[in-house]
Scaffold this motif. Sequence first.
Motif, PDB file in Angstrom:
ATOM      1  N   UNK A 136       0.838  -1.189   0.000  1.00 35.73           N
ATOM      2  CA  UNK A 136       0.000   0.000   0.000  1.00 35.73           C
ATOM      3  C   UNK A 136       0.879   1.247   0.000  1.00 35.73           C
ATOM      4  N   UNK A 137       0.737   2.061  -1.037  1.00 38.46           N
ATOM      5  CA  UNK A 137       1.533   3.276  -1.181  1.00 38.46           C
ATOM      6  C   UNK A 137       0.648   4.481  -0.872  1.00 38.46           C
ATOM      7  N   UNK A 138       1.027   5.230   0.157  1.00 34.74           N
ATOM      8  CA  UNK A 138       0.241   6.382   0.587  1.00 34.74           C
ATOM      9  C   UNK A 138       0.751   7.652  -0.088  1.00 34.74           C
ATOM     10  N   UNK A 139      -0.138   8.295  -0.834  1.00 33.80           N
ATOM     11  CA  UNK A 139       0.168   9.582  -1.456  1.00 33.80           C
ATOM     12  C   UNK A 139      -0.655  10.671  -0.776  1.00 33.80           C
ATOM     13  N   UNK A 177      11.784   4.627  -7.207  1.00 36.96           N
ATOM     14  CA  UNK A 177      12.730   5.737  -7.099  1.00 36.96           C
ATOM     15  C   UNK A 177      12.085   6.938  -6.410  1.00 36.96           C
ATOM     16  N   UNK A 178      11.171   6.669  -5.497  1.00 37.29           N
ATOM     17  CA  UNK A 178      10.412   7.738  -4.842  1.00 37.29           C
ATOM     18  C   UNK A 178      11.342   8.793  -4.250  1.00 37.29           C
ATOM     19  N   UNK A 179      11.007  10.063  -4.527  1.00 38.08           N
ATOM     20  CA  UNK A 179      11.806  11.172  -4.036  1.00 38.08           C
ATOM     21  C   UNK A 179      12.969  11.542  -4.936  1.00 38.08           C
ATOM     22  N   UNK A 180      13.207  10.716  -5.963  1.00 39.59           N
ATOM     23  CA  UNK A 180      14.310  10.980  -6.892  1.00 39.59           C
ATOM     24  C   UNK A 180      13.766  11.204  -8.297  1.00 39.59           C
ATOM     25  N   UNK A 181      14.522  11.916  -9.107  1.00 46.72           N
ATOM     26  CA  UNK A 181      14.115  12.181 -10.485  1.00 46.72           C
ATOM     27  C   UNK A 181      14.290  10.915 -11.320  1.00 46.72           C
ATOM     28  N   UNK A 228      -2.935  20.586 -10.573  1.00 48.34           N
ATOM     29  CA  UNK A 228      -1.935  21.095  -9.641  1.00 48.34           C
ATOM     30  C   UNK A 228      -1.357  19.918  -8.845  1.00 48.34           C
ATOM     31  N   UNK A 229      -0.573  19.097  -9.496  1.00 50.26           N
ATOM     32  CA  UNK A 229      -0.083  17.873  -8.848  1.00 50.26           C
ATOM     33  C   UNK A 229       0.869  18.157  -7.694  1.00 50.26           C
ATOM     34  N   UNK A 230       0.765  17.332  -6.653  1.00 46.85           N
ATOM     35  CA  UNK A 230       1.691  17.442  -5.524  1.00 46.85           C
ATOM     36  C   UNK A 230       2.445  16.129  -5.302  1.00 46.85           C
ATOM     37  N   UNK A 231       1.969  15.061  -5.910  1.00 47.75           N
ATOM     38  CA  UNK A 231       2.614  13.765  -5.741  1.00 47.75           C
ATOM     39  C   UNK A 231       3.492  13.404  -6.938  1.00 47.75           C
ATOM     40  N   UNK A 232       2.961  13.563  -8.141  1.00 49.79           N
ATOM     41  CA  UNK A 232       3.694  13.233  -9.368  1.00 49.79           C
ATOM     42  C   UNK A 232       4.083  14.543 -10.051  1.00 49.79           C
ATOM     43  N   UNK A 233       5.319  14.955  -9.850  1.00 50.03           N
ATOM     44  CA  UNK A 233       5.775  16.268 -10.295  1.00 50.03           C
ATOM     45  C   UNK A 233       6.646  16.175 -11.538  1.00 50.03           C
ATOM     46  N   UNK A 286       4.133  12.195   3.585  1.00 52.87           N
ATOM     47  CA  UNK A 286       5.145  12.279   4.627  1.00 52.87           C
ATOM     48  C   UNK A 286       4.931  11.217   5.696  1.00 52.87           C
ATOM     49  N   UNK A 287       6.005  10.477   5.996  1.00 54.67           N
ATOM     50  CA  UNK A 287       5.935   9.442   7.017  1.00 54.67           C
ATOM     51  C   UNK A 287       5.450   8.104   6.517  1.00 54.67           C
TER      52      UNK A 287
END
Length: 231
Positions: free
Chosen positions: A129-132, A167-171, A210-215, A228-229
Amino acid sequence: MTDYKILLVDDDQGLLEMLVSIFRRAGYTHLLTASTGEDALRIREKEQPDMIVLDVMMPDMDGFAVLRAIRRTSRVPVLMLTARGEAEDRIEGLEIGADDYLAKPFLPKELLLRVNAILSRAYPNREEMVELSGSTVDLASAMVWKNGEQLSLTAKEFQLFEKLYQNAGRIVTTGILCETICGEFWQGYESTLSTHIRHLREKIEENPSRPVSLLTVKGLGYRLNLKEGSR
């Protein structure tokens, strides 16, 4: 697929590089390598990998000796590679505590299938389960929950999300994502990628415009931000 840390052990540098390439192309990003049994034991102790792919035939300390040493303190999953494929080797490896074996030469697809099967058995339901920020994605079923609604990801959308999550958090570059959905000859498919990204945002973002998860990272590619968390 979760971002597992995998240790690859083989004294043949060419084969070791091939193993790294196979796993990278399949989306594994945390790869460790060792070319001797002693190095393998040292790296395992320091890095604590989630799985080990271990060659049997090594000059200084063969794979059986390495596995015996590992099993004194750890139950980390181990897939053994044998050049001979003899029944005695397979039996010995399994008796010592190998989770599976694979005879050389092997097909990359068979290697990955065996590795995935071992990881699924060893780590059931790990990080499925991936929380966005505005939704939850179930990796096991490729489903998205958003505002009480259940949405299904297409195969291409799931491939993209999985690669981004690994690669979450990385480009992740445009080229890598295009290759993920289109294969090795991806040049010219950038517009196709943009379409899939737009559809994926419509499913996972609270406000797709206005995406905040997939930028988008202009000129480079995309980045997935987890809640977060959540990791």
